[in-house]
Design a protein around this motif. Structure first.
Motif, PDB file in Angstrom:
ATOM      1  N   PHE A  11       0.870  -1.173   0.000  1.00 18.26           N
ATOM      2  CA  PHE A  11       0.000   0.000   0.000  1.00 18.26           C
ATOM      3  C   PHE A  11       0.906   1.222   0.000  1.00 18.26           C
ATOM      4  O   PHE A  11       2.090   1.155   0.317  1.00 18.26           O
ATOM      5  CB  PHE A  11      -0.953  -0.024   1.196  1.00 18.26           C
ATOM      6  N   SER A  12       0.347   2.387  -0.363  1.00 17.78           N
ATOM      7  CA  SER A  12       1.197   3.548  -0.632  1.00 17.78           C
ATOM      8  C   SER A  12       1.751   4.205   0.624  1.00 17.78           C
ATOM      9  O   SER A  12       2.763   4.897   0.569  1.00 17.78           O
ATOM     10  CB  SER A  12       0.409   4.589  -1.444  1.00 17.78           C
ATOM     11  N   VAL A  13       1.085   4.020   1.790  1.00 22.48           N
ATOM     12  CA  VAL A  13       1.502   4.706   3.008  1.00 22.48           C
ATOM     13  C   VAL A  13       2.230   3.734   3.915  1.00 22.48           C
ATOM     14  O   VAL A  13       1.628   3.023   4.706  1.00 22.48           O
ATOM     15  CB  VAL A  13       0.290   5.309   3.751  1.00 22.48           C
ATOM     16  N   THR A  14       3.529   3.648   3.794  1.00 22.68           N
ATOM     17  CA  THR A  14       4.315   2.760   4.650  1.00 22.68           C
ATOM     18  C   THR A  14       5.729   3.290   4.804  1.00 22.68           C
ATOM     19  O   THR A  14       6.365   3.695   3.827  1.00 22.68           O
ATOM     20  CB  THR A  14       4.361   1.320   4.102  1.00 22.68           C
ATOM     21  N   ALA A  15       6.198   3.323   6.034  1.00 23.06           N
ATOM     22  CA  ALA A  15       7.577   3.712   6.297  1.00 23.06           C
ATOM     23  C   ALA A  15       8.490   2.494   6.303  1.00 23.06           C
ATOM     24  O   ALA A  15       9.689   2.605   6.077  1.00 23.06           O
ATOM     25  CB  ALA A  15       7.666   4.444   7.639  1.00 23.06           C
ATOM     26  N   ALA A  16       7.915   1.309   6.575  1.00 22.72           N
ATOM     27  CA  ALA A  16       8.721   0.092   6.692  1.00 22.72           C
ATOM     28  C   ALA A  16       9.317  -0.326   5.360  1.00 22.72           C
ATOM     29  O   ALA A  16      10.491  -0.722   5.303  1.00 22.72           O
ATOM     30  CB  ALA A  16       7.868  -1.043   7.269  1.00 22.72           C
ATOM     31  N   ARG A  50      -2.688   5.851   9.846  1.00 21.13           N
ATOM     32  CA  ARG A  50      -2.102   4.673  10.480  1.00 21.13           C
ATOM     33  C   ARG A  50      -0.725   5.034  11.026  1.00 21.13           C
ATOM     34  O   ARG A  50      -0.106   6.014  10.598  1.00 21.13           O
ATOM     35  CB  ARG A  50      -2.040   3.488   9.519  1.00 21.13           C
ATOM     36  N   PHE A  51      -0.226   4.225  11.963  1.00 15.96           N
ATOM     37  CA  PHE A  51       1.062   4.503  12.584  1.00 15.96           C
ATOM     38  C   PHE A  51       2.188   4.557  11.550  1.00 15.96           C
ATOM     39  O   PHE A  51       3.103   5.384  11.653  1.00 15.96           O
ATOM     40  CB  PHE A  51       1.384   3.448  13.648  1.00 15.96           C
ATOM     41  N   GLU A  52       2.136   3.678  10.552  1.00 12.92           N
ATOM     42  CA  GLU A  52       3.151   3.676   9.504  1.00 12.92           C
ATOM     43  C   GLU A  52       3.250   5.033   8.831  1.00 12.92           C
ATOM     44  O   GLU A  52       4.335   5.512   8.516  1.00 12.92           O
ATOM     45  CB  GLU A  52       2.813   2.601   8.462  1.00 12.92           C
ATOM     46  N   HIS A  53       2.102   5.672   8.609  1.00 16.08           N
ATOM     47  CA  HIS A  53       2.072   7.003   7.995  1.00 16.08           C
ATOM     48  C   HIS A  53       2.536   8.050   8.994  1.00 16.08           C
ATOM     49  O   HIS A  53       3.312   8.951   8.667  1.00 16.08           O
ATOM     50  CB  HIS A  53       0.648   7.309   7.511  1.00 16.08           C
ATOM     51  N   ALA A  54       2.070   7.913  10.245  1.00 11.63           N
ATOM     52  CA  ALA A  54       2.369   8.907  11.275  1.00 11.63           C
ATOM     53  C   ALA A  54       3.865   9.060  11.501  1.00 11.63           C
ATOM     54  O   ALA A  54       4.405  10.172  11.527  1.00 11.63           O
ATOM     55  CB  ALA A  54       1.661   8.539  12.576  1.00 11.63           C
ATOM     56  N   ARG A  55       4.556   7.939  11.656  1.00 10.91           N
ATOM     57  CA  ARG A  55       5.986   8.040  11.967  1.00 10.91           C
ATOM     58  C   ARG A  55       6.779   8.613  10.799  1.00 10.91           C
ATOM     59  O   ARG A  55       7.792   9.290  10.995  1.00 10.91           O
ATOM     60  CB  ARG A  55       6.547   6.699  12.427  1.00 10.91           C
ATOM     61  N   ASP A  56       6.291   8.399   9.589  1.00 14.87           N
ATOM     62  CA  ASP A  56       6.941   8.972   8.419  1.00 14.87           C
ATOM     63  C   ASP A  56       6.761  10.486   8.399  1.00 14.87           C
ATOM     64  O   ASP A  56       7.710  11.234   8.157  1.00 14.87           O
ATOM     65  CB  ASP A  56       6.363   8.339   7.148  1.00 14.87           C
TER      66      ASP A  56
END
Length: 322
Positions: free
Chosen positions: A109-114, A258-264
């Motif tokens: 998915f497009s929103v991921t920092a991992a 989502r957290f993945e988006h937030a931390r980015d």
């Protein structure tokens, strides 16, 4: 190999496999003929050859068109996998001619920092690897994985996926716990408050993704659990770039992510996590590969290893940000 398989290899060509896939997609002999630039008699002849090679009817004909028999459905799926693997072999050959050591096709998915972090780690370990990211809805990416178009998919391990028939064809590994987060501009007064509940944020102007997304559904659940109506976002956006941009441009807005988006976004600066309780969990994120496929390539193994290594670090950061 059995005598039947030897017969199949001699009789069945890649063009037959392409025909099966195209027929399933178009649903008509005329549509398949147009797509493959062949006459309808030629299409009919090829279909008969394929059915004779496999020893069973693959399509049922009617005035409305053609549709697969149960055996035909299985044959079409395997044809897609074979063609997908062949396409991957072509991509790898092209990349290796240009100096790459391997090609990794990742669906996410497009929103991921991992994923970006894991890709960078992979490239450090395999400097000549070529990585191709395909973004989209996880359900669509999973189908592309099963069809052999992707090597792995990073996405949410949802209840819908866990209870679907697709799961028996997948290997999955949970890697990242996820939760609903609230973002706001660093200059937003709400961001400096403590012990906020969801009720306290009901009157805020929100940026949130569309209703069909997991994040939006969790956002609505957070307010419904408190006995109040969920606010209607003043801006509805799917793009992480758009969400981050409007939050930085308008300090009055809050964003549900989502957290993945937030931390980015927090790492980019200008926005902060707004503390709100109770926490609302989202389905965890995991890595999916095909079950029973050929051995995983070194690139897939190293990518999975990089994601596992990130898991510990992200969990620790998640704990500190709560």
């Amino acid at each position: 190999m059995s005598k039947g398989f030897d017969y199949l290899v001699r009789r069945l060509r890649l063009r037959h496999l392409e025909l099966l896939v195209v027929l399933a997609e178009t649903g008509t002999m005329r549509g398949a003929a147009a797509r493959l630039h062949l006459s309808q008699p030629a299409i009919s002849k090829m279909l008969v050859e394929a059915e004779e090679a496999l020893g069973a009817p693959l399509f049922e004909r009617s005035r409305q068109g053609v549709h697969t028999t149960p055996i035909g459905t299985a044959a079409v799926h395997r044809a897609r996998v074979v063609l997908g693997e062949l396409s991957h072999a072509h991509d790898e050959a092209e990349a290796m001619r240009s100096g790459a050591s391997a090609v990794l096709r990742v669906g996410t998915f497009s929103v991921t920092a991992a994923v970006p972090a894991a890709v960078v780690t992979l490239r450090q370990r395999l400097p000549q690897a070529s990585v191709r990211l395909h973004e989209g809805r996880v359900s669509e990416l999973i189908q592309r994985l099963l069809d052999g178009e992707l090597d792995c998919v990073f996405g949410a391990v949802t209840t819908e996926l866990l209870t679907s028939d697709l799961l028996r064809n997948l290997q999955s590994e949970v890697l990242v716990e996820d939760r609903l987060c609230v973002l706001g501009s660093a200059s937003n007064p709400t961001a400096r408050r403590r012990r906020l509940g969801w009720v306290d944020l009901q009157a805020a102007d929100w940026v949130a993704p569309p209703r069909q997304t997991l994040v939006r559904q969790a956002f609505m659940t957070a307010f419904l659990n408190e006995g109040v109506d969920p606010p209607e976002p003043v801006i509805e956006a799917m793009s992480s770039v758009t969400v981050g941009a409007v939050l930085r441009l308008d300090p009055a807005l809050l964003g549900a992510v989502r957290f993945e988006h937030a931390r980015d976004e927090v790492a980019r600066g200008g926005v902060v996590l707004v503390p709100v309780a109770p926490a609302i969990a989202l389905p965890p994120l995991g890595l999916f590969t095909r079950r029973g496929s050929v051995d995983q390539t070194l690139a897939v193994q190293e990518f999975a290893k990089a994601l596992r290594e990130l898991r510990g670090g992200s969990s620790a950061r998640a704990g500190r940000s709560k």
